[in-house]
Design a protein around this motif. Sequence first.
Motif, PDB file in Angstrom:
ATOM      1  N   ILE A   1       0.898  -1.614   0.323  1.00 14.41           N
ATOM      2  CA  ILE A   1      -0.324  -0.457   0.178  1.00 14.41           C
ATOM      3  C   ILE A   1       1.170   1.108   0.310  1.00 14.41           C
ATOM      4  O   ILE A   1       1.727   1.539   0.919  1.00 14.41           O
ATOM      5  CB  ILE A   1      -0.549  -0.211   0.865  1.00 14.41           C
ATOM      6  CG1 ILE A   1      -1.668  -1.555   1.777  1.00 14.41           C
ATOM      7  CG2 ILE A   1      -1.847   1.158   1.605  1.00 14.41           C
ATOM      8  CD1 ILE A   1      -2.827  -1.849   2.655  1.00 14.41           C
ATOM      9  N   VAL A   2       0.700   2.023  -0.758  1.00  9.14           N
ATOM     10  CA  VAL A   2       0.607   3.572  -0.954  1.00  9.14           C
ATOM     11  C   VAL A   2       0.062   4.171  -1.025  1.00  9.14           C
ATOM     12  O   VAL A   2      -0.676   4.354  -1.000  1.00  9.14           O
ATOM     13  CB  VAL A   2       1.829   3.399  -2.495  1.00  9.14           C
ATOM     14  CG1 VAL A   2       3.157   2.235  -2.257  1.00  9.14           C
ATOM     15  CG2 VAL A   2       0.971   3.550  -4.098  1.00  9.14           C
ATOM     16  N   ALA A   3       0.974   5.881  -0.374  1.00  7.42           N
ATOM     17  CA  ALA A   3       0.057   6.661  -0.335  1.00  7.42           C
ATOM     18  C   ALA A   3      -0.286   7.171  -2.089  1.00  7.42           C
ATOM     19  O   ALA A   3       0.789   7.308  -3.053  1.00  7.42           O
ATOM     20  CB  ALA A   3      -0.286   8.310   0.025  1.00  7.42           C
ATOM     21  N   THR A   4      -1.632   8.223  -2.476  1.00 11.00           N
ATOM     22  CA  THR A   4      -1.923   8.063  -3.571  1.00 11.00           C
ATOM     23  C   THR A   4      -0.915   9.411  -4.179  1.00 11.00           C
ATOM     24  O   THR A   4       0.043  10.377  -2.968  1.00 11.00           O
ATOM     25  CB  THR A   4      -2.339   9.219  -3.383  1.00 11.00           C
ATOM     26  OG1 THR A   4      -4.141   7.432  -3.339  1.00 11.00           O
ATOM     27  CG2 THR A   4      -3.587  10.059  -5.031  1.00 11.00           C
ATOM     28  N   GLY A   5      -0.439   9.068  -5.826  1.00  6.28           N
ATOM     29  CA  GLY A   5       0.496   9.400  -6.330  1.00  6.28           C
ATOM     30  C   GLY A   5       2.357   9.834  -5.909  1.00  6.28           C
ATOM     31  O   GLY A   5       3.197  10.084  -6.309  1.00  6.28           O
ATOM     32  N   ALA A   6       2.475   8.839  -4.642  1.00 10.85           N
ATOM     33  CA  ALA A   6       3.982   8.878  -4.116  1.00 10.85           C
ATOM     34  C   ALA A   6       4.393   7.441  -4.594  1.00 10.85           C
ATOM     35  O   ALA A   6       5.885   7.248  -4.293  1.00 10.85           O
ATOM     36  CB  ALA A   6       3.784   8.728  -2.748  1.00 10.85           C
ATOM     37  N   TYR A   7       3.958   6.940  -6.343  1.00 18.89           N
ATOM     38  CA  TYR A   7       5.314   5.958  -6.157  1.00 18.89           C
ATOM     39  C   TYR A   7       4.935   5.498  -7.577  1.00 18.89           C
ATOM     40  O   TYR A   7       4.355   6.508  -8.345  1.00 18.89           O
ATOM     41  CB  TYR A   7       4.154   4.188  -5.620  1.00 18.89           C
ATOM     42  CG  TYR A   7       5.129   3.060  -4.799  1.00 18.89           C
ATOM     43  CD1 TYR A   7       6.118   3.026  -4.350  1.00 18.89           C
ATOM     44  CD2 TYR A   7       5.344   1.790  -5.765  1.00 18.89           C
ATOM     45  CE1 TYR A   7       7.624   2.086  -4.745  1.00 18.89           C
ATOM     46  CE2 TYR A   7       5.569   1.067  -5.901  1.00 18.89           C
ATOM     47  CZ  TYR A   7       6.947   0.601  -5.095  1.00 18.89           C
ATOM     48  OH  TYR A   7       7.967  -0.394  -5.056  1.00 18.89           O
TER      49      TYR A   7
ATOM     50  N   ALA B   1      -2.675   2.745  -4.205  1.00 19.02           N
ATOM     51  CA  ALA B   1      -2.708   3.964  -3.805  1.00 19.02           C
ATOM     52  C   ALA B   1      -4.097   3.854  -2.865  1.00 19.02           C
ATOM     53  O   ALA B   1      -4.666   4.215  -3.376  1.00 19.02           O
ATOM     54  CB  ALA B   1      -1.993   4.782  -5.227  1.00 19.02           C
ATOM     55  N   VAL B   2      -3.708   4.814  -2.232  1.00 18.88           N
ATOM     56  CA  VAL B   2      -5.274   5.145  -1.514  1.00 18.88           C
ATOM     57  C   VAL B   2      -4.555   6.216  -0.601  1.00 18.88           C
ATOM     58  O   VAL B   2      -3.302   7.134  -0.259  1.00 18.88           O
ATOM     59  CB  VAL B   2      -5.328   4.110   0.464  1.00 18.88           C
ATOM     60  CG1 VAL B   2      -5.393   2.928  -0.446  1.00 18.88           C
ATOM     61  CG2 VAL B   2      -4.130   4.428   1.157  1.00 18.88           C
ATOM     62  N   SER B   3      -5.947   6.874  -0.153  1.00 20.13           N
ATOM     63  CA  SER B   3      -5.663   8.436   0.229  1.00 20.13           C
ATOM     64  C   SER B   3      -7.273   8.576   1.778  1.00 20.13           C
ATOM     65  O   SER B   3      -8.596   8.348   0.568  1.00 20.13           O
ATOM     66  CB  SER B   3      -6.357   9.805  -0.715  1.00 20.13           C
ATOM     67  OG  SER B   3      -4.937   9.609  -1.687  1.00 20.13           O
ATOM     68  N   GLY B   4      -6.449   9.101   2.379  1.00 22.44           N
ATOM     69  CA  GLY B   4      -7.152   9.436   3.965  1.00 22.44           C
ATOM     70  C   GLY B   4      -7.546   7.532   4.580  1.00 22.44           C
ATOM     71  O   GLY B   4      -7.754   6.571   4.038  1.00 22.44           O
ATOM     72  N   VAL B   5      -7.943   8.091   5.913  1.00 20.10           N
ATOM     73  CA  VAL B   5      -8.247   7.039   6.487  1.00 20.10           C
ATOM     74  C   VAL B   5      -9.426   5.937   6.131  1.00 20.10           C
ATOM     75  O   VAL B   5      -9.231   4.332   5.853  1.00 20.10           O
ATOM     76  CB  VAL B   5      -8.784   7.035   8.101  1.00 20.10           C
ATOM     77  CG1 VAL B   5      -9.069   5.932   8.747  1.00 20.10           C
ATOM     78  CG2 VAL B   5      -7.929   7.875   8.689  1.00 20.10           C
TER      79      VAL B   5
END
Length: 435
Positions: free
Chosen positions: A178-184, A201-205
């Motif tokens: 799992i990565v933060a959106t935009g960071a991989y 990619a995911v953003s937010g809880v």
Amino acid sequence: MMKVLNIGQKNSHRSTAHVKRNLIWVLLIFTAHMIQGQILLVPERVFDGESMQQNWVVLVQDSIIQYAGPETGLRPPASTQKITLQGMTLMPGLIEGHSHLLLHPYNETPWNDQVLKESPAERALRGSVHARRSLMAGVTSMRDLGSEGAGYTDVALKKSIDQGIIQGPRLLVAGPAIVATGAYGPKGFHDGVRVPLGAEAVSGVPEAIREVRTQLGNGADFIKVYADYRWTPGAASQPTFLQEELDAMVATAQSAGKYVVAHASTPEGMRRAVLAGVETIEHGDGGTPEIFELMKARGTVLYPTLAAGDAIAQYNGWLKGQNPAPERIQKKKASFQDALQSGVLIGFGGDVGVYPHGENYRELELMAAYGMPALEVLKAATSLNARIFHLPSLGSIERGFLADLIAVPGDPAKDIRALREVAFVMLNGSIVKQP
């Protein structure tokens, strides 16, 4: 007394095909008896997962170690097969802590091209070869840290090994990670181009919780998150997830009886991951004494992946042994020594896949070269990793433990390079490699 099967000349009225079938069947029975019966291993010395023992023998029945200690304290049954490992050290099978079975060295094919141009089917086939190479190199258990764009192919690879379809180590797999959106990555494409990513990619809880549950439901044994990464190609790594996002992912995994590990190389990324409760930090290049003290206090284990950085530096033109070490290598060595000084637990995991599978010994040699005593390196690769990975019946040679055993020439506590020459491998009581 061991039974001897005599295969004599068959009656002339029997067909050649019938004779061949009988011969094959007898050989299969004989092989099963030889490999799965009672086996007495007689090495020169035994590393039991904690210390080196002299004049020990190890008795294995089926998949279980029945005895480990002086031969004078044992009366094995007459039918026991005895294997003498002259001049060798018998030890628990290596437990590799950071691998990527679906990757191959970046000097063969860059990471971007592996993710974008090699199909999951091709990568699965490569992975099956990599798994067998690992086993033949003495790795009997392995934690795979993400499929790197191949979805749940690592889960399928694990199932194939468990079902006996292919040979390989016991696997613990992370699934896509799992990565933060935009960071991989892969990166470098204009905003109109959509490319597959090396992780989800995911953003937010809410998204973070949903993805953890999805990956666990699809067969991941644990969750890998990227606590920091490069937001743009060539830039320095920065933290990615907010503290509350990391906290939520760890809590979600723990509620399912699983755990989280974090790719982290910056002090702040490491700090957030440790405070969230991840069990291991992968890489830790920028670790500081303060961060290592925090890890020690929280019981977080470091997997420094020294061999990956060493390999990448050489791919980038460093002539090791001829030219001075690049600044990145010097900083990595200094950080590792800070970690040693702090007393934080350090496990064995080299990021193999960046360099060739089957050369797992590279990490062990660098750990020793950078200052870790060889006996501690052996512990890191066996009993420590077994404990950290929740494998209570592995990593030690003692009664009742699973018979995952290897033998190497000489004494690896005196010269860690002995692990380059694994001569004997037993997995779950079955001999898969012998001199």
